[in-house]
Design a protein around this motif. Structure first.
Motif, PDB file in Angstrom:
ATOM      1  N   LYS A 110       9.548  55.445  30.189  1.00 30.37           N
ATOM      2  CA  LYS A 110       8.092  55.497  30.167  1.00 30.37           C
ATOM      3  C   LYS A 110       7.520  54.222  30.792  1.00 30.37           C
ATOM      4  CE  LYS A 110       8.209  56.694  25.576  1.00 30.37           C
ATOM      5  NZ  LYS A 110       7.634  56.995  24.266  1.00 30.37           N
ATOM      6  N   ARG A 111       6.534  54.359  31.617  1.00 31.67           N
ATOM      7  CA  ARG A 111       5.878  53.236  32.290  1.00 31.67           C
ATOM      8  C   ARG A 111       6.905  52.284  32.909  1.00 31.67           C
ATOM      9  NH1 ARG A 111       0.076  52.255  32.734  1.00 31.67           N
ATOM     10  NH2 ARG A 111      -0.839  54.089  31.806  1.00 31.67           N
ATOM     11  N   PHE A 112       7.825  52.879  33.617  1.00 29.92           N
ATOM     12  CA  PHE A 112       8.910  52.134  34.244  1.00 29.92           C
ATOM     13  C   PHE A 112       8.399  50.976  35.097  1.00 29.92           C
ATOM     14  CE2 PHE A 112      11.407  51.657  38.180  1.00 29.92           C
ATOM     15  CZ  PHE A 112      12.619  51.230  37.661  1.00 29.92           C
ATOM     16  N   TRP A 113       7.431  51.261  35.927  1.00 31.09           N
ATOM     17  CA  TRP A 113       7.013  50.236  36.884  1.00 31.09           C
ATOM     18  C   TRP A 113       6.209  49.119  36.226  1.00 31.09           C
ATOM     19  CZ3 TRP A 113       8.734  48.684  41.285  1.00 31.09           C
ATOM     20  CH2 TRP A 113       8.000  47.746  41.996  1.00 31.09           C
ATOM     21  N   CYS A 114       5.404  49.460  35.246  1.00 35.18           N
ATOM     22  CA  CYS A 114       4.521  48.472  34.618  1.00 35.18           C
ATOM     23  C   CYS A 114       5.289  47.258  34.114  1.00 35.18           C
ATOM     24  CB  CYS A 114       3.774  49.112  33.459  1.00 35.18           C
ATOM     25  SG  CYS A 114       2.660  50.399  34.000  1.00 35.18           S
ATOM     26  N   PHE A 115       6.503  47.531  33.730  1.00 31.79           N
ATOM     27  CA  PHE A 115       7.349  46.470  33.205  1.00 31.79           C
ATOM     28  C   PHE A 115       7.624  45.389  34.266  1.00 31.79           C
ATOM     29  CE2 PHE A 115      11.535  45.358  31.184  1.00 31.79           C
ATOM     30  CZ  PHE A 115      10.966  44.877  30.027  1.00 31.79           C
ATOM     31  N   PHE A 116       7.570  45.790  35.540  1.00 33.11           N
ATOM     32  CA  PHE A 116       7.873  44.845  36.626  1.00 33.11           C
ATOM     33  C   PHE A 116       6.639  44.452  37.425  1.00 33.11           C
ATOM     34  CE2 PHE A 116      11.485  47.867  36.236  1.00 33.11           C
ATOM     35  CZ  PHE A 116      12.349  47.002  35.596  1.00 33.11           C
ATOM     36  N   CYS A 117       5.521  44.943  37.033  1.00 33.53           N
ATOM     37  CA  CYS A 117       4.332  44.830  37.881  1.00 33.53           C
ATOM     38  C   CYS A 117       3.738  43.425  37.845  1.00 33.53           C
ATOM     39  CB  CYS A 117       3.301  45.840  37.398  1.00 33.53           C
ATOM     40  SG  CYS A 117       1.766  45.786  38.306  1.00 33.53           S
ATOM     41  N   PRO A 118       3.565  42.790  39.023  1.00 35.01           N
ATOM     42  CA  PRO A 118       3.007  41.443  39.052  1.00 35.01           C
ATOM     43  C   PRO A 118       1.539  41.409  38.637  1.00 35.01           C
ATOM     44  CG  PRO A 118       3.293  42.278  41.282  1.00 35.01           C
ATOM     45  CD  PRO A 118       3.925  43.273  40.370  1.00 35.01           C
ATOM     46  N   MET A 119       0.843  42.540  38.788  1.00 33.41           N
ATOM     47  CA  MET A 119      -0.542  42.586  38.326  1.00 33.41           C
ATOM     48  C   MET A 119      -0.569  42.373  36.813  1.00 33.41           C
ATOM     49  SD  MET A 119      -3.740  43.044  39.263  1.00 33.41           S
ATOM     50  CE  MET A 119      -4.355  44.241  40.462  1.00 33.41           C
ATOM     51  N   SER A 120       0.411  42.960  36.146  1.00 34.30           N
ATOM     52  CA  SER A 120       0.496  42.818  34.704  1.00 34.30           C
ATOM     53  C   SER A 120       0.702  41.347  34.309  1.00 34.30           C
ATOM     54  CB  SER A 120       1.648  43.687  34.194  1.00 34.30           C
ATOM     55  OG  SER A 120       1.991  43.341  32.882  1.00 34.30           O
ATOM     56  N   ALA A 121       1.579  40.678  35.062  1.00 34.81           N
ATOM     57  CA  ALA A 121       1.826  39.256  34.791  1.00 34.81           C
ATOM     58  C   ALA A 121       0.554  38.443  35.034  1.00 34.81           C
ATOM     59  CB  ALA A 121       2.961  38.754  35.672  1.00 34.81           C
ATOM     60  N   TRP A 158      -7.267  47.840  31.688  1.00 30.86           N
ATOM     61  CA  TRP A 158      -7.231  48.328  33.067  1.00 30.86           C
ATOM     62  C   TRP A 158      -5.930  49.094  33.301  1.00 30.86           C
ATOM     63  CZ3 TRP A 158     -11.162  48.437  36.418  1.00 30.86           C
ATOM     64  CH2 TRP A 158     -12.234  47.553  36.235  1.00 30.86           C
ATOM     65  N   CYS A 159      -4.872  48.614  32.680  1.00 35.91           N
ATOM     66  CA  CYS A 159      -3.571  49.267  32.867  1.00 35.91           C
ATOM     67  C   CYS A 159      -3.449  50.528  32.017  1.00 35.91           C
ATOM     68  CB  CYS A 159      -2.449  48.310  32.490  1.00 35.91           C
ATOM     69  SG  CYS A 159      -2.408  46.868  33.544  1.00 35.91           S
ATOM     70  N   GLY A 160      -3.893  50.428  30.785  1.00 35.65           N
ATOM     71  CA  GLY A 160      -3.717  51.545  29.873  1.00 35.65           C
ATOM     72  C   GLY A 160      -4.625  52.728  30.188  1.00 35.65           C
ATOM     73  N   VAL A 215      -7.066  52.748  33.319  1.00 35.81           N
ATOM     74  CA  VAL A 215      -7.678  52.872  34.640  1.00 35.81           C
ATOM     75  C   VAL A 215      -6.679  52.985  35.792  1.00 35.81           C
ATOM     76  CG1 VAL A 215      -9.350  51.860  36.223  1.00 35.81           C
ATOM     77  CG2 VAL A 215      -9.650  51.554  33.763  1.00 35.81           C
ATOM     78  N   CYS A 216      -5.680  52.139  35.812  1.00 38.99           N
ATOM     79  CA  CYS A 216      -4.798  52.053  36.983  1.00 38.99           C
ATOM     80  C   CYS A 216      -4.221  53.410  37.397  1.00 38.99           C
ATOM     81  CB  CYS A 216      -3.658  51.082  36.695  1.00 38.99           C
ATOM     82  SG  CYS A 216      -2.440  51.040  38.020  1.00 38.99           S
ATOM     83  N   PRO A 217      -4.455  53.831  38.630  1.00 36.50           N
ATOM     84  CA  PRO A 217      -3.938  55.143  39.047  1.00 36.50           C
ATOM     85  C   PRO A 217      -2.408  55.194  39.073  1.00 36.50           C
ATOM     86  CG  PRO A 217      -5.242  54.117  40.813  1.00 36.50           C
ATOM     87  CD  PRO A 217      -5.268  53.175  39.661  1.00 36.50           C
ATOM     88  N   LEU A 218      -1.798  54.060  39.352  1.00 33.18           N
ATOM     89  CA  LEU A 218      -0.333  54.090  39.385  1.00 33.18           C
ATOM     90  C   LEU A 218       0.221  54.232  37.957  1.00 33.18           C
ATOM     91  CD1 LEU A 218       1.780  53.991  41.625  1.00 33.18           C
ATOM     92  CD2 LEU A 218       2.217  51.622  40.995  1.00 33.18           C
ATOM     93  N   GLY A 219      -0.476  53.630  37.012  1.00 33.46           N
ATOM     94  CA  GLY A 219      -0.099  53.812  35.612  1.00 33.46           C
ATOM     95  C   GLY A 219      -0.250  55.270  35.214  1.00 33.46           C
ATOM     96  N   THR A 220      -1.349  55.855  35.627  1.00 35.82           N
ATOM     97  CA  THR A 220      -1.613  57.254  35.295  1.00 35.82           C
ATOM     98  C   THR A 220      -0.548  58.170  35.899  1.00 35.82           C
ATOM     99  OG1 THR A 220      -3.960  56.759  35.190  1.00 35.82           O
ATOM    100  CG2 THR A 220      -3.360  59.072  35.436  1.00 35.82           C
ATOM    101  N   VAL A 221      -0.163  57.868  37.154  1.00 31.65           N
ATOM    102  CA  VAL A 221       0.881  58.687  37.775  1.00 31.65           C
ATOM    103  C   VAL A 221       2.165  58.614  36.942  1.00 31.65           C
ATOM    104  CG1 VAL A 221       2.400  58.852  39.783  1.00 31.65           C
ATOM    105  CG2 VAL A 221      -0.060  58.592  40.100  1.00 31.65           C
ATOM    106  N   GLN A 222       2.478  57.432  36.461  1.00 32.91           N
ATOM    107  CA  GLN A 222       3.679  57.307  35.625  1.00 32.91           C
ATOM    108  C   GLN A 222       3.560  58.164  34.368  1.00 32.91           C
ATOM    109  OE1 GLN A 222       5.270  53.062  35.333  1.00 32.91           O
ATOM    110  NE2 GLN A 222       3.321  52.731  36.353  1.00 32.91           N
ATOM    111  N   ASP A 223       2.369  58.168  33.785  1.00 34.47           N
ATOM    112  CA  ASP A 223       2.191  58.978  32.579  1.00 34.47           C
ATOM    113  C   ASP A 223       2.338  60.466  32.887  1.00 34.47           C
ATOM    114  OD1 ASP A 223       1.835  56.719  31.107  1.00 34.47           O
ATOM    115  OD2 ASP A 223      -0.351  56.806  31.078  1.00 34.47           O
ATOM    116  N   THR A 283      -7.048  46.224  39.509  1.00 32.87           N
ATOM    117  CA  THR A 283      -6.205  47.384  39.291  1.00 32.87           C
ATOM    118  C   THR A 283      -5.824  47.985  40.638  1.00 32.87           C
ATOM    119  OG1 THR A 283      -6.034  49.392  37.976  1.00 32.87           O
ATOM    120  CG2 THR A 283      -8.124  49.041  39.103  1.00 32.87           C
ATOM    121  N   PHE A 284      -4.835  48.892  40.622  1.00 32.89           N
ATOM    122  CA  PHE A 284      -4.293  49.367  41.893  1.00 32.89           C
ATOM    123  C   PHE A 284      -5.174  50.403  42.583  1.00 32.89           C
ATOM    124  CE2 PHE A 284       0.461  48.282  41.018  1.00 32.89           C
ATOM    125  CZ  PHE A 284       0.131  46.939  41.076  1.00 32.89           C
ATOM    126  N   SER A 285      -6.350  49.960  42.962  1.00 28.35           N
ATOM    127  CA  SER A 285      -7.190  50.811  43.795  1.00 28.35           C
ATOM    128  C   SER A 285      -6.718  50.507  45.207  1.00 28.35           C
ATOM    129  CB  SER A 285      -8.647  50.417  43.600  1.00 28.35           C
ATOM    130  OG  SER A 285      -9.481  51.202  44.390  1.00 28.35           O
TER     131      SER A 285
END
Ligand code: SF4
Ligand code: SF4
Ligand code: SF4
Lengths: 341, 448
Positions: free
Chosen positions: A236-247, A118-120, A122-130, A62-64
């Motif tokens: 909503k969750r704009f970045w997650c859609f493009f995130c390579p970590m997600s892939a 981890w995304c839903g 934990v990820c701080p970048l996900g949280t920032v988006q929320d 996750t994006f620590s």
């Protein structure tokens, strides 16, 4: 509203295994609030945990963010991975392959515990988006959606980014590209600018003019961060859609312990889950054949489970055991809270 | 056997009592009869008597509904609406929007044979009784339920007959809004199209009431229907009890009352009923025999006073434990989920609720309907399915094959009944139903 739900459904109550009270309490939880606080907890842990000396290693799924030198309690695996892949090709084929494999293995072990949870959660970048989403809602602005066609096209981007994130470092190691490209994904990752800043470390907020490669990469980084902030405000969750970590996660998700499961027989295809899904995942409502319903864009935020009115149609399981499932009562409670608020 | 509807009266269109001696088409009463003596009132009265008197030990809390129907259908009392009155011809019209902007919805789908005959003049002879009866009611000067003057009629573009009825209602002098419903519900394009339709519907209501849709009034409206849906779900839960503690004829009546009753009164009455059923459940009070065949009802909707088929089933010793019809289960079962409680998101979520789970046969595919039936059979431990198709309702007639096939593959017996509002097939239907229930009992015995 005095009519109590205790009187209902004598039959399905009998099937439950966990102590009834406990199970009901979990399934009836005000889920969004619970998740909100859990996200804050992890945010604090991953952005400021390092100040306490905590060290969880360099292989976190996750994006620590590694650029948050003092605050991070461990490093997002993408940073060391790209550095390792950028080693000279010769080394890669020799001793370094062990380093990479063992790193990957530890990453994998961390990952399979929570899967994309981890995304839903934990990820701080996900949280920032929320939080940006919360801000938008406070301002009364509505969100946008992709059309189905754009969704399908854009959905590939994360795989492309993942591939580039692997190929470019390999090219650096083989001498094709300049070392100035550094860890290329990190250079364009919005987390590199945002997470250290939130820990009051402003080192990354500058454009690096020391070489053409660095100018390009830091400029790109500034652009993606701008896109991130603007995008998250309207989508909503704009970045997650493009995130390579997600892939990356998705490719490894088969053996994960934590799962999103659907019982298609119980699903009425009411679309409630789809309506609330931040990632616009249509299958969550429409697919009634596949019990393993975690799609590649899914962040396992479990909002869909909380918004499903059908008993047991959606659930989250850990190592085969149900930890949270959709219930009629839980649904009604949550939506009543919404209309009353 | 002489059934509840077989009064020995002629079934061909006859002059209405108000215009005795005149041609059947001249309906303007010269000397209005007291309401209770009119044909529609007598028809309602007769059915109501059967619903109440043919069964022992009806729940006390059902009295509210028996009374309501007597007041409205037999004595012609009016239920005063709050604000303008908006008639809907289908469950697909989002009533939350109507409530939010200060109007009251009333569902116009009608079940009266009397109006069916009057409405016959608008439609080809082989048409759906429901559409004819609705038109018949709308053309009457003295309609039941006495809904008063309608400020708008919303007509979702569902089946062909309802679509064509739109212009006829307009000709009668009603203001009609065609709510555009897609024919396909799976695609994202249809969802977006429908969400747009729903928004223009909201616009239309605003023109009628002059009130704006706001976050506050929409939320309040959602809370009101939420209460109704919750009460309905609790009631529905009690129908899972085996042996049954509540009969289908009463369940249909309860939801039929939702068509026209004051929303808050209705909720209170159902909540009282639920409290009573809870006591009945705890004390194991039975409403039917232990071995009574448990039936899921599907197809064309039974609407009071046309509760012919459910009544026949339950008089013959079966119990309708659940249904897949737009006059009961489909009307109140599905609930709206909202993510962001802003006007736009609430409206879109509402649109989704009215489209996505709908199992109406007007859509191209019926996978959801077949899956729903299987699930209902499982959930309510049903023994068989009774499928009603109104003669002339092509879509339900056409789906019979695929539904029968699915049920057959799953070993679930089905009785397919083609009928209409006229009482004259009742003797024959009752024989068929008895035979069907008997075969289910035999099956059950063999299994044990
Ligand atoms: S997909 Fe979203 S939540 Fe997951 S790692 Fe990427 S930014 Fe974080
Ligand atoms: S909310 Fe539940 S019942 Fe509705 S479509 Fe989703 S999974 Fe199916
Ligand atoms: S499918 Fe469910 S868990 Fe996955 S992103 Fe959508 S709402 Fe979250």
């Amino acid at each position: 509203m005095k009519s109590s739900l205790d009187g209902m459904a004598p039959n399905w109550r009998q099937r439950l295994t966990l102590p009834r009270g406990m199970r009901d309490a979990i399934n009836g939880v005000d889920f969004n609030r619970f998740r909100f606080w859990l996200q804050i907890f992890f945010f604090v842990l991953l952005v400021y945990g390092g100040f306490t000396g905590l060290n969880l290693g360099n292989n976190l799924p996750t994006f620590s963010c590694g650029y948050n030198q003092n605050g991070r309690p461990g490093v997002c695996y993408l940073l060391p991975l790209q550095h390792q892949l950028a080693m000279p090709t010769k080394a890669l084929l020799g001793y370094a392959s062990l380093t990479i494999l063992s790193g990957l293995f530890i990453f994998f072990l961390w990952f399979i515990v929570l899967n994309k949870g981890w995304c839903g959660f934990v990820c701080p970048l996900g949280t920032v988006q929320d939080w940006i989403t919360d801000l938008r809602v406070k301002m009364g602005a509505r969100f946008t959606r992709y059309s189905q066609a754009s969704f399908e096209t854009l959905s590939w981007i994360k795989y492309v980014l993942l591939a580039l994130m692997i190929v470019i470092p390999l090219g650096i190691g083989a001498g094709y590209f300049s070392h100035d490209l550094g860890a290329p994904y990190c250079m364009i990752c919005p987390a590199r600018l945002i997470i250290p800043t939130l820990a009051l470390n402003f080192d990354q907020l500058v454009l690096d003019f020391s070489s053409p490669g660095k100018i390009v990469m830091t400029t790109l980084g500034a652009i993606t961060t701008g896109l991130f902030l603007a995008g998250s405000f309207v989508k909503k969750r704009f970045w997650c859609f493009f995130c390579p970590m997600s892939a990356f996660h998705y490719l490894l998700s088969k053996p994960a312990f934590f799962r999103l499961i659907k019982d298609g027989d119980k699903c009425t295809r009411c679309g409630d889950c789809y309506t609330v899904c931040d990632l616009q995942i249509k299958e969550i409502a429409d697919d009634v054949k596949n019990p393993q319903i975690m799609m590649d864009d899914c962040i396992v935020c479990l909002k869909c489970v909380a918004a499903c009115p059908e008993q047991g149609a959606l659930k989250a399981t850990f190592a085969g055991r149900t930890v949270f499932e959709s219930t009629e009562e839980g649904f009604i409670k949550r939506m009543e809270k919404g209309t009353r608020a | 056997m002489n059934g509840p509807f077989n009064s020995g009266k002629p079934v061909v269109p006859e002059p209405s009592p108000q215009s005795a001696g005149a041609s059947p088409r001249a309906r303007k009463p010269k000397e209005p009869l007291p309401f209770g003596k009119t044909k529609q009132a007598r028809e309602a009265e007769k059915v109501l008597n059967h619903i109440v008197d043919d069964f022992d030990d009806n729940p006390k809390a059902m009295d509210y509904f028996y009374d309501l129907f007597r007041r409205v259908y037999c004595r012609g009392e009016t239920i005063a609406p709050d604000g303008p009155l908006i008639g809907t011809t289908c469950i697909q019209a989002p009533e939350e929007l109507i409530y939010a902007m200060g109007a009251t919805p009333v569902r116009l789908c009608n079940g009266s044979y009397h109006y069916d005959q009057i409405g016959a003049e608008f439609m080809p002879s082989k048409s759906c009784s429901l559409v004819k009866a609705t038109l018949g009611m709308l053309t009457s000067d003295d309609p039941v339920p006495r809904v008063g003057k309608l400020d708008l009629v919303v007509n979702p573009t569902t089946c062909d007959q309802k679509k064509k009825a739109s212009a006829m209602m307009q000709d009668m002098g009603h203001a009609v809004f065609d709510l555009e419903l897609p024919n396909v519900k799976e695609s994202e394009a249809s969802r977006v199209y429908w969400q747009r339709s729903v928004r223009s519907f909201a616009e239309e209501i605003r023109k009628v009431t002059g009130k704006k849709l706001t976050r506050k009034n929409l939320k309040a409206a959602l809370a009101r229907t939420q209460r109704a849906e919750k009460a309905f779900r609790v009631l529905d839960g009690f129908r899972k009890a085996s042996p049954s503690i509540f009969l289908g004829k009463d369940a249909f009546l309860v939801v039929n009352a939702y068509f026209f009753d004051n929303l808050d009164n209705w909720c209170e009455a159902v909540e009282r009923l639920n409290d009573e059923l809870k006591i009945r459940y705890d004390n194991a009070v039975r409403a039917a025999q232990k071995k009574a065949p448990r039936i899921v009802f599907t197809g064309s909707p039974p609407i009071f006073p046309n509760l012919k088929l459910p009544l026949l089933i339950e008089r013959a010793g079966g119990v309708v434990v659940s249904d897949e019809t737009c006059s009961a289960n489909r009307m109140l079962y599905d609930m709206t989920a909202v993510d962001e409680w802003l006007v736009n998101d609430m409206v879109d979520s509402l649109a989704d609720k009215y489209l996505k789970p709908c199992t109406c046969p007007i859509f191209t595919k019926n996978d959801d309907r077949r899956r729903r039936l299987l699930e209902l059979v499982k959930k309510f431990e049903a023994d068989g399915i009774v499928y009603q198709a109104f003669a002339g309702c092509q879509v339900y007639e056409m789906e019979q094959r695929s539904v029968a096939k699915t049920l057959d593959e799953n070993g679930i017996p089905m009785l397919y009944v083609e009928t209409d509002y006229s009482p004259d097939d009742e003797g024959q239907l009752s024989t068929r139903i008895e035979a069907f229930l008997e075969s289910i009992k035999t099956r059950k015995r063999m299994r044990q």
